[in-house]
Design an enzyme around this catalytic site. Structure first.
Site, short mmCIF file in Angstrom:
data_model
loop_
_atom_site.label_atom_id
_atom_site.label_comp_id
_atom_site.label_asym_id
_atom_site.label_seq_id
_atom_site.Cartn_x
_atom_site.Cartn_y
_atom_site.Cartn_z
N ASP A 196 0.86 -1.16 0.00
CA ASP A 196 0.00 0.00 0.00
C ASP A 196 0.91 1.23 0.00
O ASP A 196 2.11 1.13 0.30
CB ASP A 196 -0.88 -0.04 1.24
N ASP A 238 -0.28 5.05 0.95
CA ASP A 238 -0.57 6.00 2.02
C ASP A 238 -0.42 5.36 3.39
O ASP A 238 -1.00 4.29 3.66
CB ASP A 238 -1.99 6.55 1.88
N GLU A 297 -1.24 10.86 3.84
CA GLU A 297 -2.44 10.50 3.10
C GLU A 297 -2.53 11.51 1.96
O GLU A 297 -2.74 12.71 2.19
CB GLU A 297 -3.68 10.57 3.99
N ARG A 313 -14.71 12.86 -1.89
CA ARG A 313 -13.53 13.65 -1.52
C ARG A 313 -12.88 14.29 -2.74
O ARG A 313 -12.46 15.45 -2.70
CB ARG A 313 -12.53 12.77 -0.76
N SER A 368 -2.55 1.49 -4.74
CA SER A 368 -2.99 2.59 -3.88
C SER A 368 -4.39 3.04 -4.23
O SER A 368 -4.78 3.09 -5.41
CB SER A 368 -2.03 3.78 -4.04
N GLY A 369 -5.14 3.38 -3.18
CA GLY A 369 -6.41 4.05 -3.37
C GLY A 369 -6.21 5.52 -3.62
O GLY A 369 -7.17 6.28 -3.77
N LYS A 405 -7.30 -4.02 -5.02
CA LYS A 405 -5.92 -4.24 -4.58
C LYS A 405 -5.56 -5.72 -4.63
O LYS A 405 -4.47 -6.10 -5.05
CB LYS A 405 -5.72 -3.68 -3.16
#
Length: 414
Positions: free
Chosen positions: A201, A203, A210, A246, A289-290, A334
């Protein structure tokens, strides 16, 4: 020479063959090992096993050898002569010697073999005692212990036989959490050192930040982004919904903010060492990654990663539109990407390692051969194969059996 041509004296030692365990203790110096075997050579004994450890300048040298027969050796001497000669040699070097008679080789190790790696910062005697007792409670036997690293944490590895890997893991995980140490249990075997794939991952794992929050700071909407994140954590929004909500708040930002955010990203301590060492040892390394490709692509280039995948912020006419393009990289995504990377790398899924900190990483951690929760939330620590709770990402190397000496050696052969 074929197996049928091997003389009986050099064949595998049977249980009925007399053997001697020769143990030497004292201050280490060059030539001790050679001197012991020079002394034993006069009695034409065969070496069955050797073990040597040096700790703080003190040597413990053990040699298991066949017992001499009266007809052997230049002096035609017996076991008694060998004992006297070894003791005399040891005394001449201010060493202590102990010789124990017996029969055969070491007893066979129990079925089921595992490596138990313990990380402590520091590693206390109490922790070592409790971990050893927990191993014993499973029916496991500790065959060997050695130190992997003393920096940035103390890392030791127990070679354990006689207990199933899963049974050890289930007993040691709660024990480690109570003691405040990190414990990883992996099955022994060649695949532990085979070429592998490590996927992380980004972040709060590879980096300390983040990324969405860094963008939000430039848009002046940190509070709104935090509110959406909190709602997602409460389960009111799934990841995709929260991502869209977001990102929408970033609409209108000038695209130049991307370069500013890249400069603000801070690698986690040990991240560069982890990637560099893995690459030099022949591993393949990737990130999922998101977050956003605008950052992960730069990290891929900077660190020399083999794979990288993330969401992509849409940019039109030099402005962020507040939307993302392409398939969303979420929790299921992921795990899917881990499998795709493994296939492209030609690495079986069982030989993959996944590292992450959040619930969004759980599917990936569970799909990997070894899932590592890095400074993760309790629900993630409990679900992962193992956890690392110190702020140094390179400590993951020790879970793979890579020592600090090997890390430093890899650095010198750039």
């Amino acid at each position: 020479m074929s197996a049928s041509q091997i003389p009986p004296a050099t064949a595998v030692t049977g249980d009925d063959v007399p053997t001697l365990l020769v143990k030497i203790f004292g201050k280490d110096r060059p030539g001790i090992t050679a001197g012991l075997f020079d002394t034993l050579a006069a009695y034409s004994v065969d070496v069955v096993d050797i073990e040597q450890v040096v700790t703080r300048g003190r040597i413990t040298l053990c040699a298991l050898v066949t017992a001499p027969s009266p007809a052997q050796g230049a002096t035609g001497s017996s076991e008694g002569d060998l004992r006297a000669t070894v003791h005399s040699w040891a005394e001449s070097l201010n060493l202590q010697a102990e010789i124990i008679s017996g029969r055969g080789d070491n007893r066979p190790r129990g079925t089921g073999r595992s490596h138990v790696t313990v990380l402590g910062h520091p590693l206390t005697a109490e922790s070592a005692a409790e971990i050893a007792a927990a191993i014993t409670s499973t029916g496991g036997n500790i065959d060997r212990i050695f130190r992997l690293a003393k920096y940035p944490v103390t890392a030791v590895e127990f070679a354990v036989s006689g207990a199933a890997t899963e049974a050890l893991r289930s007993v040691l995980a709660p024990e480690a959490a109570q003691l405040g140490v990190d414990v990883a249990v992996v099955a022994a075997g060649l695949q532990r050192r085979a070429q592998r794939l490590v996927v992380m991952d980004v972040d709060s794992t590879l980096i300390q930040d983040e990324v969405i929050e860094l963008f939000a700071a430039h848009a002046g909407c940190e509070a709104e982004v935090a509110e959406v994140t909190t709602a997602a954590m409460r389960g009111e929004l799934d990841f995709e919904q929260s991502l869209h909500a977001r990102v929408e708040l970033l609409g209108g930002l000038d695209a130049s903010v991307v370069e500013a955010v890249r400069k603000e990203v801070r690698l986690t301590p040990g991240a560069r060492t982890l990637v560099r060492t893995l690459k030099r040892l022949g591993y393949q390394v990737g990130v999922v990654s998101g977050g956003f490709t605008q950052v992960t692509d730069a990290l891929k280039e900077e660190l020399g990663l083999d794979f990288a995948s993330a969401n992509t912020l849409e940019i039109v006419d030099g402005k962020l539109t507040g939307r993302v393009t392409g398939a969303i990289v979420d929790r299921a995504g992921k795990a899917r990407l881990l499998r795709e990377f493994a296939q492209q790398a030609g690495v079986p899924l069982a030989q993959t390692v996944a590292i992450g900190d959040g619930a969004n990483d759980l599917d990936m951690l569970n799909a990997a051969g070894l899932g590592v929760a890095f400074n993760a939330k309790p629900v993630v620590r409990e679900a992962a194969h193992t956890a690392v709770n110190v702020p140094f990402l390179d400590t993951v190397l020790y879970l793979l059996g890579i020592t600090r000496d090997e890390v430093e050696a890899a650095d010198t052969h750039e």
